[in-house]
Design a protein around this motif. Sequence first.
Motif, short mmCIF file in Angstrom:
data_model
loop_
_atom_site.label_atom_id
_atom_site.label_comp_id
_atom_site.label_asym_id
_atom_site.label_seq_id
_atom_site.Cartn_x
_atom_site.Cartn_y
_atom_site.Cartn_z
N LEU A 113 90.50 96.05 68.75
CA LEU A 113 91.93 96.21 68.49
C LEU A 113 92.54 94.92 67.93
O LEU A 113 93.32 94.93 66.97
CB LEU A 113 92.61 96.61 69.80
CG LEU A 113 94.02 97.17 69.77
CD1 LEU A 113 94.16 98.29 68.74
CD2 LEU A 113 94.38 97.70 71.16
N ARG A 114 92.14 93.81 68.52
CA ARG A 114 92.68 92.53 68.05
C ARG A 114 92.30 92.29 66.60
O ARG A 114 93.09 91.85 65.79
CB ARG A 114 92.15 91.39 68.94
CG ARG A 114 92.90 90.08 68.70
CD ARG A 114 92.27 88.95 69.46
NE ARG A 114 90.93 88.68 68.97
CZ ARG A 114 89.98 88.05 69.65
NH1 ARG A 114 90.21 87.62 70.86
NH2 ARG A 114 88.79 87.85 69.12
N ARG A 115 91.06 92.63 66.27
CA ARG A 115 90.60 92.43 64.89
C ARG A 115 91.40 93.30 63.91
O ARG A 115 91.78 92.85 62.84
CB ARG A 115 89.11 92.72 64.80
CG ARG A 115 88.57 92.44 63.44
CD ARG A 115 87.09 92.11 63.39
NE ARG A 115 86.70 91.95 61.98
CZ ARG A 115 86.83 90.82 61.29
NH1 ARG A 115 87.31 89.74 61.88
NH2 ARG A 115 86.48 90.76 60.02
N VAL A 118 94.74 91.61 63.45
CA VAL A 118 94.66 90.35 62.69
C VAL A 118 94.43 90.63 61.20
O VAL A 118 95.06 90.01 60.34
CB VAL A 118 93.55 89.44 63.27
CG1 VAL A 118 93.26 88.27 62.34
CG2 VAL A 118 93.97 88.92 64.65
N ILE A 119 93.55 91.56 60.89
CA ILE A 119 93.27 91.85 59.47
C ILE A 119 94.52 92.38 58.79
O ILE A 119 94.88 91.95 57.69
CB ILE A 119 92.10 92.84 59.33
CG1 ILE A 119 90.80 92.14 59.74
CG2 ILE A 119 91.98 93.35 57.89
CD1 ILE A 119 89.57 93.03 59.69
N ALA A 160 105.75 91.47 62.81
CA ALA A 160 105.40 92.68 63.57
C ALA A 160 104.02 92.52 64.20
O ALA A 160 103.81 92.83 65.38
CB ALA A 160 105.44 93.89 62.65
N MET A 161 103.07 92.02 63.41
CA MET A 161 101.70 91.86 63.91
C MET A 161 101.62 90.72 64.92
O MET A 161 100.88 90.79 65.90
CB MET A 161 100.73 91.65 62.74
CG MET A 161 100.57 92.87 61.85
SD MET A 161 99.85 94.29 62.73
CE MET A 161 101.07 95.53 62.39
N VAL A 162 102.39 89.66 64.65
CA VAL A 162 102.39 88.52 65.57
C VAL A 162 102.98 88.92 66.93
O VAL A 162 102.51 88.48 67.98
CB VAL A 162 103.13 87.32 64.94
CG1 VAL A 162 103.51 86.28 65.98
CG2 VAL A 162 102.25 86.70 63.86
N LEU A 180 97.20 82.77 61.45
CA LEU A 180 97.82 83.55 60.37
C LEU A 180 98.73 82.69 59.51
O LEU A 180 98.98 83.01 58.34
CB LEU A 180 98.62 84.73 60.95
CG LEU A 180 97.77 85.90 61.46
CD1 LEU A 180 98.62 86.86 62.30
CD2 LEU A 180 97.12 86.65 60.31
N LEU A 181 99.23 81.60 60.10
CA LEU A 181 100.08 80.68 59.32
C LEU A 181 99.27 79.60 58.63
O LEU A 181 99.80 78.85 57.81
CB LEU A 181 101.12 80.01 60.25
CG LEU A 181 102.16 80.92 60.89
CD1 LEU A 181 103.03 80.12 61.85
CD2 LEU A 181 103.01 81.60 59.83
#
Length: 482
Positions: A113-115, A118-119, A160-162, A180-181
């Motif tokens: 789920l985390r992957r 993140v993608i 939203a993802m963060v 992600l940044l």
Amino acid sequence: MTIGAVDYDGLIPNNVGLGQDPRVKRALEKWHPGYLDWWNDMGPEGFQSSLIYLRTAVSVDPKGWAKFDYVKMPEYRWGVLLAPQHADRKIPFGTHKGEAAWQEVPGEYRAMLRRLVVIQGDTEPASVEQQRHLGKTAPSLYDMRNLFQVNVEEGRHLWAMVYLLQKYFGADGREEAEALLQRRSGDPDTPRMLGAFNEKTPDWLSFFMFTYFTDRDGKMQLEALAQSGFDPLSRTCRFMLTEEAHHMFVGETGVTRIVQRTCEAMRAAGIDDPYDIEKVRKLGVIDLPTVQKKANMHFSLTLDLFGNEISTNAANAFHAGLKGRYREDRLKDDHQLESGTYPLLRLIDGAIKNEDVPALSGLNMRLRDDYVADANIGVGRWNKVIADLGIPFEIKLPHVAFHRHIGEFSEIHADLDGNVISDADWTKRRTEFLPSESDRDFIESLMQPQFEPAKFASWIAPPRVGIDNKPGDFEYVKIVDA
Ligand SMILES: [Fe+2]
Ligand SMILES: [Fe+2]
């Protein structure tokens, strides 16, 4: 407050009750300055003090959720918006089908789920980075405004993802949110995760093709994740989809206006042959064969985003109830796919052949087939404009084996119709299929800014209606700094 209304009182607008969730609120407030640094470094180049006529979500109600006003981009109210929770929602597919949707991360699927989060998250800032140089060559203030609207919303999709990472994944979620940044589109050392998001978007035709083809991949992925049994992910993606529709609108109408302008100019000059490229280009418009080449490129790069033809990751994510099919809830079957097959194209003994594979293994291709069907609809509209103006030319999507870097067809070269061709042939014919250096130079020569209200660059027609029903001479951007 009405249902779905957004709380704009705090630093971070939201409809998820951040005020009562001090741990996540603190984590997001800590992440916020880094986000603004990223926006300043990698967001749109210039125009950060200009006033842009942007829409901001005031509610997540499907109707009337947006308010339009002049905003400076760095002051845009990014925040966390989820579609409303459906009471008693059930997991709609996979081995847990019919069980109550998860409100917390199911431990056994945590990594998977985390992957997925993140993608998806990585693509959002990537496209902003790819588009950052375009403001200064905008063909009109209307188009410039649309570019910046897309950019701020991709920024919000990152938020939203963060939010999901910070709220549901603890320390490693925080690390992913930082990463992600850090990644950068096209950076050889720290690239974005997916190929198409490391390519350049050098000109406005590319921008429109990108928002038409690649944002549409985004739509398909979000549609598949909106079906997720993990309810917070489903709700997040459902609201993102309402914003995504505008991005594809920008792409579709952008290309429409380009081909319209080209065909109108050809008619006015008495040119019937769309392949008389030199003459057409002298009119200051983009010839249709070059539009086709750009479509070939963006379409084929986008197909790579759907991954391998046969995929155990996709099978596992479906089996687990994390990522469904396009419009899973409208499909009529057992939603488990433990038996049954799906037909797909494979490379067998050097030839492209149809093969039936287990339905679960073929899920990437099923989503891709749905994508191709969806992408063809707008292409049909482009062709209608061309036909109505009497020019004998049809834009066609290339075969799925053409110009691929992921999956079975990455090993071969194919022409636009899917005939396998030799390496030598490919090298010889490449610029027949894809933009050449001189095509790129020509397009670049047209990219002259047009910043006067109601005026448009030579190569693009005005839109049929304004944003928010504004009249044609509306000043969509009040430029303070160019
Ligand atoms: Fe997005
Ligand atoms: Fe988008």
